[in-house]
Design a protein around this motif. Structure first.
Motif, short mmCIF file in Angstrom:
data_model
loop_
_atom_site.label_atom_id
_atom_site.label_comp_id
_atom_site.label_asym_id
_atom_site.label_seq_id
_atom_site.Cartn_x
_atom_site.Cartn_y
_atom_site.Cartn_z
N ASP A 1 -8.43 -0.07 -17.33
CA ASP A 1 -8.01 0.24 -18.68
C ASP A 1 -9.24 0.69 -19.49
N SER A 2 -9.13 1.82 -20.17
CA SER A 2 -10.29 2.38 -20.86
C SER A 2 -10.73 1.58 -22.07
N ASP A 3 -9.87 0.72 -22.59
CA ASP A 3 -10.23 -0.10 -23.75
C ASP A 3 -10.77 -1.46 -23.37
N THR A 4 -10.11 -2.13 -22.44
CA THR A 4 -10.47 -3.51 -22.08
C THR A 4 -11.27 -3.61 -20.80
N TYR A 5 -11.22 -2.58 -19.97
CA TYR A 5 -11.82 -2.55 -18.64
C TYR A 5 -11.17 -3.56 -17.69
N ASP A 6 -9.95 -3.98 -18.00
CA ASP A 6 -9.16 -4.74 -17.04
C ASP A 6 -8.81 -3.83 -15.86
N LEU A 7 -8.77 -4.43 -14.66
CA LEU A 7 -8.38 -3.68 -13.48
C LEU A 7 -6.89 -3.37 -13.52
N VAL A 8 -6.55 -2.12 -13.20
CA VAL A 8 -5.17 -1.66 -13.23
C VAL A 8 -4.68 -1.29 -11.83
N ALA A 9 -5.53 -0.64 -11.04
CA ALA A 9 -5.12 -0.20 -9.70
C ALA A 9 -6.34 -0.03 -8.82
N VAL A 10 -6.09 -0.08 -7.50
CA VAL A 10 -7.15 0.11 -6.50
C VAL A 10 -6.63 1.03 -5.42
N MET A 11 -7.45 1.99 -5.03
CA MET A 11 -7.15 2.86 -3.88
C MET A 11 -8.28 2.73 -2.87
N ARG A 12 -7.91 2.60 -1.60
CA ARG A 12 -8.92 2.58 -0.53
C ARG A 12 -8.53 3.61 0.52
N ARG A 13 -9.44 4.51 0.76
CA ARG A 13 -9.24 5.58 1.74
C ARG A 13 -7.90 6.28 1.54
N GLY A 14 -7.61 6.58 0.28
CA GLY A 14 -6.43 7.37 -0.04
C GLY A 14 -5.14 6.59 -0.15
N GLU A 15 -5.18 5.28 0.03
CA GLU A 15 -3.97 4.46 -0.08
C GLU A 15 -4.08 3.53 -1.28
N TRP A 16 -3.03 3.52 -2.11
CA TRP A 16 -2.99 2.56 -3.20
C TRP A 16 -2.83 1.16 -2.61
N ILE A 17 -3.74 0.28 -2.97
CA ILE A 17 -3.67 -1.11 -2.52
C ILE A 17 -2.87 -1.94 -3.51
N VAL A 18 -3.15 -1.79 -4.78
CA VAL A 18 -2.39 -2.40 -5.86
C VAL A 18 -2.27 -1.39 -6.98
N SER B 1 0.83 -1.20 0.00
CA SER B 1 0.00 0.00 0.00
C SER B 1 0.87 1.24 0.00
N ALA B 2 0.42 2.26 -0.72
CA ALA B 2 1.17 3.51 -0.78
C ALA B 2 0.21 4.67 -0.75
N ALA B 3 0.44 5.62 0.17
CA ALA B 3 -0.42 6.79 0.27
C ALA B 3 0.10 7.87 -0.67
N PRO B 4 -0.80 8.49 -1.45
CA PRO B 4 -0.35 9.59 -2.30
C PRO B 4 0.01 10.79 -1.45
N PRO B 5 0.88 11.65 -1.93
CA PRO B 5 1.19 12.86 -1.17
C PRO B 5 -0.08 13.67 -0.92
N ARG B 6 -0.10 14.40 0.19
CA ARG B 6 -1.27 15.21 0.52
C ARG B 6 -1.58 16.17 -0.63
N GLY B 7 -2.83 16.19 -1.05
CA GLY B 7 -3.24 17.08 -2.11
C GLY B 7 -2.95 16.59 -3.51
N THR B 8 -2.55 15.30 -3.64
CA THR B 8 -2.26 14.77 -4.97
C THR B 8 -3.51 14.76 -5.84
N ALA B 9 -3.33 15.12 -7.10
CA ALA B 9 -4.44 15.09 -8.05
C ALA B 9 -4.17 14.04 -9.12
N LEU B 10 -5.20 13.31 -9.49
CA LEU B 10 -5.16 12.35 -10.58
C LEU B 10 -5.80 13.02 -11.79
N VAL B 11 -5.08 13.11 -12.89
CA VAL B 11 -5.55 13.89 -14.03
C VAL B 11 -5.53 13.05 -15.31
N GLY B 12 -6.32 13.49 -16.28
CA GLY B 12 -6.30 12.88 -17.60
C GLY B 12 -7.20 11.69 -17.77
#
Length: 399
Positions: A371-388, A8-19
């Motif tokens: 993934d926007s083409d296949t809809y395969d799972l790429v990543a999961v975040m729970r309560r601000g922490e990356w799980i995978v 698990s990895a927490a994003p820096p405070r105030g991190t934005a996911l874009v695009g």
């Protein structure tokens, strides 16, 4: 499956996911921006900034909510062992289920009470969202993967004993309303604020309507473990589909239901009344082999779980990321419809819509990246922490 396994990895405070393509309650936003602050979604929109995490080519949806799951990762919630319950929850979390309600199976009443005590501690720790008792108050004729000799009539005293054993964390009880004590138990559960679900039932149309009037609000894995629709005897399926007060569970694994049957349910109830579930047992996230399901043994072959004795389907090996993918690519649901059934509707049913179930400012930062083409799972975040999947973005896609 392209999921990366990492700590698990927490994003820096105030991190934005874009695009990314963001699936929001009001519709789909292309090239969106979502800010995570601590454990919550701080905001949506705004201009791209240095240090934003670039998710171009990906789709972000709210974390999935599973109302009905018995285990995964080789572990079972019915084991009564905390370490097994943690492993099961973690397995489904890595497949996008950020909110889980643990389901038990039929067993001796005192043993199920013991299991409930163990699971209640995990609810209090924030691992689980509640407990669903599936059995023993179900029909012998529709028992499926439940041991027949352990079934009991839904005597309100026994039902209350299970609920009390959960220490306030019982969220749902599945029962057959046609059995002695069934309607009385439905009324009692409704009075206690516990969801009464109709399932594993031999009920007819009229008795099912009576159960709904008494307070039943969920159909446990609709179509499975109940009489089919007959033109002169519509049975429980029609009663449950036609009443707007009822949320219907569906298992979209390609085994439990033909795609056209799912289409029929959606055409009748609409996505706002469908909750897609896994009904997964311990083999979810694992390979073929032998697995326990409560006191019974299950053989999994080619991903299909069946009882060793009798061959009945015994839950599934499904995970909700696969359910999402099938819903969009096989059933043709829109992204918003899929999000409703996998996140919004079950969150609402559990009374948790203020914190989960949609991508909105102030709610938990529970996210699934696809993934926007296949809809395969790429990543999961729970309560601000990356799980995978954190490495996919923190290293390769940083803007």
């Amino acid at each position: 499956m392209t999921t990366a396994r990492n700590r698990s990895a927490a994003p820096p405070r105030g991190t934005a996911l874009v695009g990314a393509r963001l699936v929001l309650p009001g519709g789909v936003v292309e090239n969106g921006r979502l800010t995570v602050e601590g454990t919550t979604i701080a905001g949506l929109g705004g201009d791209r900034q240095p240090g934003d995490v670039d998710l171009t080519g990906f789709t972000v949806v709210p974390g999935f909510v599973d109302l009905h799951v018995h285990g995964g990762g080789g572990a079972s919630y019915a084991s009564g062992v905390a370490e097994e319950a943690l492993r099961a929850a973690r397995t489904h979390l890595e497949h996008g289920t950020t909110t889980t309600m643990a389901s038990t199976v039929t067993g001796e009443i005192d043993e199920v009470c013991r299991q409930a005590a163990v699971l209640s501690e995990l609810v209090e720790d924030g691992v689980l969202a509640g407990i669903h008792f599936e059995g023993p108050f179900i029909s012998h004729n529709r028992c499926g993967a439940h041991r027949p000799d352990l079934l009991r009539d839904p005597d309100p005293t026994l039902v209350r004993k299970l609920v009390d054993a959960a220490r306030g964390h019982a969220r749902m009880v599945t029962l057959a309303p046609e059995l002695p004590g069934g309607l009385e138990s439905v009324r009692m559960l409704a009075d206690l604020g516990v969801i009464a679900a109709v399932g594993h039932t031999d009920s007819d149309y009229v008795k099912t309507l009576e159960a709904i009037e008494a307070g039943a609000t969920v159909a446990t894995h609709l179509f499975n473990a109940m009489p089919g629709i007959q033109h002169r005897a519509p049975g429980p399926i029609v009663a449950l589909l036609e009443d707007e007060r009822v949320t219907v569970e569906l298992i979209n694994d390609g085994v439990h239901l033909h795609p056209s049957v799912l289409d029929l349910a959606y055409g009748t109830a609409g996505a706002e009344r469908v909750a897609l579930i896994t009904d997964a047992m311990g083999a979810a996230g694992m390979g073929d082999g032998l697995y326990p399901l409560g006191p019974l043994q299950v053989r999994v072959e080619n991903g299909v779980a069946r009882l060793v004795e009798g061959g009945s389907i015994a839950g599934s090996t499904l995970t909700l990321d696969v359910s999402f993918q099938r819903s969009v690519t096989v059933n043709g649901l829109t992204l918003n419809q899929a999000v409703q059934s996998l996140s919004t509707v079950p969150a609402r049913l559990l009374g948790l819509s203020d914190s989960i179930g949609s991508l909105e400012a102030g709610k938990n930062a529970d996210l699934v990246v696809l993934d926007s083409d296949t809809y395969d799972l790429v990543a999961v975040m729970r309560r601000g922490e990356w799980i995978v999947g954190a490495d996919r973005f923190t290293k390769a896609h940083a803007a």
